[in-house]
Structure formats: C-alpha cells, structure tokens
Design a protein around this motif. Sequence first.
Motif, PDB file in Angstrom:
ATOM      1  N   SER A 144       0.872  -1.313  -0.002  1.00 40.93           N
ATOM      2  CA  SER A 144      -0.070   0.080   0.067  1.00 40.93           C
ATOM      3  C   SER A 144       0.850   0.957  -0.040  1.00 40.93           C
ATOM      4  O   SER A 144       0.280   2.455   0.213  1.00 40.93           O
ATOM      5  CB  SER A 144      -0.900  -0.170   1.276  1.00 40.93           C
ATOM      6  OG  SER A 144      -0.246   0.218   2.586  1.00 40.93           O
ATOM      7  N   ASP A 148      -1.847   1.832   4.974  1.00 42.80           N
ATOM      8  CA  ASP A 148      -2.490   1.406   6.022  1.00 42.80           C
ATOM      9  C   ASP A 148      -1.328   1.152   7.280  1.00 42.80           C
ATOM     10  O   ASP A 148      -1.670   0.209   7.966  1.00 42.80           O
ATOM     11  CB  ASP A 148      -2.985  -0.316   5.598  1.00 42.80           C
ATOM     12  CG  ASP A 148      -1.867  -1.011   4.903  1.00 42.80           C
ATOM     13  OD1 ASP A 148      -0.825  -0.504   4.878  1.00 42.80           O
ATOM     14  OD2 ASP A 148      -2.067  -2.110   4.585  1.00 42.80           O
ATOM     15  N   ARG A 364      -9.055   3.565   8.918  1.00 44.49           N
ATOM     16  CA  ARG A 364      -8.545   2.110   8.368  1.00 44.49           C
ATOM     17  C   ARG A 364      -9.017   2.063   6.661  1.00 44.49           C
ATOM     18  O   ARG A 364      -9.941   2.768   6.557  1.00 44.49           O
ATOM     19  CB  ARG A 364      -9.171   0.965   9.047  1.00 44.49           C
ATOM     20  CG  ARG A 364     -10.730   0.959   8.846  1.00 44.49           C
ATOM     21  CD  ARG A 364     -11.267   0.080   9.864  1.00 44.49           C
ATOM     22  NE  ARG A 364     -12.660  -0.304   9.452  1.00 44.49           N
ATOM     23  CZ  ARG A 364     -13.679   0.586   9.547  1.00 44.49           C
ATOM     24  NH1 ARG A 364     -13.498   1.856   9.825  1.00 44.49           N
ATOM     25  NH2 ARG A 364     -14.911   0.120   9.280  1.00 44.49           N
ATOM     26  N   SER A 365      -8.423   1.440   6.158  1.00 44.05           N
ATOM     27  CA  SER A 365      -8.598   1.173   4.747  1.00 44.05           C
ATOM     28  C   SER A 365      -9.942   0.459   4.507  1.00 44.05           C
ATOM     29  O   SER A 365     -10.340  -0.469   5.564  1.00 44.05           O
ATOM     30  CB  SER A 365      -7.584   0.266   4.074  1.00 44.05           C
ATOM     31  OG  SER A 365      -7.805  -0.190   2.707  1.00 44.05           O
ATOM     32  N   SER A 366     -10.681   0.813   3.553  1.00 45.13           N
ATOM     33  CA  SER A 366     -12.251   0.302   3.332  1.00 45.13           C
ATOM     34  C   SER A 366     -11.915  -1.300   2.783  1.00 45.13           C
ATOM     35  O   SER A 366     -12.794  -1.965   3.047  1.00 45.13           O
ATOM     36  CB  SER A 366     -12.861   1.056   2.381  1.00 45.13           C
ATOM     37  OG  SER A 366     -12.111   1.232   1.396  1.00 45.13           O
ATOM     38  N   ARG A 368      -9.423  -4.406   2.906  1.00 39.55           N
ATOM     39  CA  ARG A 368      -8.171  -5.074   3.561  1.00 39.55           C
ATOM     40  C   ARG A 368      -7.515  -5.959   2.311  1.00 39.55           C
ATOM     41  O   ARG A 368      -8.103  -6.750   1.705  1.00 39.55           O
ATOM     42  CB  ARG A 368      -8.359  -5.824   4.816  1.00 39.55           C
ATOM     43  CG  ARG A 368      -7.249  -6.469   5.328  1.00 39.55           C
ATOM     44  CD  ARG A 368      -7.570  -7.477   6.631  1.00 39.55           C
ATOM     45  NE  ARG A 368      -8.520  -6.551   7.444  1.00 39.55           N
ATOM     46  CZ  ARG A 368      -9.257  -7.356   8.192  1.00 39.55           C
ATOM     47  NH1 ARG A 368      -9.578  -8.622   8.210  1.00 39.55           N
ATOM     48  NH2 ARG A 368     -10.154  -6.559   9.191  1.00 39.55           N
TER      49      ARG A 368
END
Length: 371
Positions: A144, A148, A364-366, A368
């Motif tokens: 990423s 993240d 947080r990332s939508s 994973r």
Amino acid sequence: MATSSFDLLHNFLTRRRDANYHTRTLNDKELFHDRDVFFENYKEMNKSFKIYVYPHRQDDPFANVLLPVDFEPGGNYASESYFKKVLASSHFMTKDPSTADLFFLPFSIARLRHDPRVGINDIQDFIRDYIFNISHVYSYWNRSGGADHFYVACHSIGRSAMEKAVGVKLNAIQIVCSSSYYLSSYVAHKDASLPQIWPRQGDPPNLANERSKLAFFAGSINSPVREKLLQVWENDSEISVHFGHLPTSYSEELLRSKFCLHVKGFEVNTARIGDALYYGCVPVIIANHYDIPFQDILNWKSFSIVVATLDIPFLKKILQGISVEEYSILQNNVLKVRKHFQWHLSPVDYDAFYMVMYELWLRRSSSRIKA
C-alpha cells in the motif's frame, strides 16, 4: 487594503452575535457530533479492529526506542508512551498480519530525541533506514506504500522527523500532537490530532470551589500570539496572564478560574486543554488552524470556546458575554467530557486510548489486502 477600525468592530460584533447564538443553543447540543453513530461504531471497533505491530526483540540495539516503556509514563509527552504501552497488552493486537486493519510503526520520536546515538539531528536518517528495513524484510509496507500504516508522536520534533521518509509523510497515518493545518507534513482527515496530556491519577479535589478569576494563562513567551496576550492583558484584574513564577500553585490557579486559556506557543499544541478539563475549567482555545483532538467525534462547541488570535483584544468582552446559565452548561459538559482526556495503564472504556483507537478505526482502509 488596510482594515479600518469600523471594519474590525463590525467583524467582532458579527462574531459575537454568532457566539451568542452558539451559547443559546448549547442545551440542544450533544457532546458528540452524532452520539448514536459513535456508540454503534465504537462497539464494532471494539469487536473487530486489529493492529499488527512490527516485532522487535528485547536484545535489539534500539529496544529502548522500539518497544513499550517498562515504567509508568510521565511528563509533557506521556501520551506517546502511554499509547504504545497500553496497545501492547490490548485485545486490538494481532500476531497474524493477514487479519490486521492497520500496521503500527513502533518507533518513539521522544526517545529517539534523547538517545545519544541519534538525537535531534539524526532522527530523519533513523526513520528513513527503519522504513527501508521493514519494506525489505516484510511485504506489508509495499502493498500500500504505507497507507495502512501509522505512527504516534507527541513531541514537536515529530513534525519534521519524516522528511527523509516521504512514504510515511504522504501515505501513512500520522497521530501527532503538533496537528497544525499550517504544516505541510500534516494532512487533515488522513492524519489525526493526539491529545497532549500530563498523566494524573484520580479526580481532582474541591471542584466545587468558587471560581473568582475570569480567565487564566501561564507559560513562556515563545510566539507572537502569546506576546500579544501579554501586551493586552498582563495587568488586568480579571484575566490572569503569567510568564514567569506563579504566586500560587498551577493547580490552584486552574481551580479558581472560570476559563483557562490554551494559547499557541511554538506549536499549536500544549497540555493546557487536558489541564483545564481535568480541573473543571472551561478551555478557551486561541490557536488558529489547530486540528483539535477528537474533533471528528466530539462537539467542541458544547464544552469550550474558540477565539481567533485576531480577537485577543476582545477576549474579556467575549468571555463576559457568556451568561451564568451558558457557563454552567459549558462547565457541566467539561466534567462529562474529561474522561476522554485521561490515560490509564489498564484502559477504561472511552478514555484517551480508546478515543485514539477510534480515530484510527475511522481511518482504516475500506478494503483489506490479503497476504
């Protein structure tokens, strides 16, 4: 074009009108922007949120920097150490990176600053090398570009510590005390403001004492904003402004003042908001472009006053314009909200640790990425 005295007065009266509207409607305001959404999300966070911390051994040459402290944190930058120490023993930790929502970069800016092998001059090199190492040993950073990942820093040196680690600066989530919109390294909504809190145990005594002073500030003269405050209010009988030795204890001054001033110094952040809340004093924030802690969650209008630095000459008029009833609402809300600005070695629901975790959960990332 120069601003005329008439324009200044008109602007002030307009802001005062808006402030009156704000205080008249305090009864209709919640402490949270959306209480129901917050509590529902909080439950989900508590149940499912997972953090992976890059592992380091006790015999690592920089264990003092990378591992949680083995003592109870203290001092002006305790928030940084408290977070890492409490996280390490929390149910949010996972040893399986494939289940992690976020990855924690556990270096301590405050401890790097005091480590004679690093110090202020070499922090940037240390962070650059640390990111290089984890990106070559682990695959998680590279998936990423660090988006993240997050780190936590309370000392103001943290604002420049990432200059040689561009991926951290631009992509990673920065949870920092020096959360000013003026700083190019701070990106609102991606990053979040960490409350700077002196650790104190238990509730303060004698909160029912009469508050005979209108407002109080004590601190060093290290910014034009504080210089202006001193210039205008140094000799006032109702607004106590001190830049030097206090005739009484700091806690006594907080306890006997209705309003306690949080005034921008070298940075926008100081521990004075936490001090004010702890002692039941309504915070007055005089720090333009300050991303106030937990403002994604809390409705600061319900328990504090924000005054533009331009309005320092009108400070007494603004504070005296708040009625007894309006002040009572503000102070009662201070007493309700201060639990969110306290650290505990064993975290308590909705305390500072859980509030920081909630800020992280929001970021947080939508989606994973699976290993």
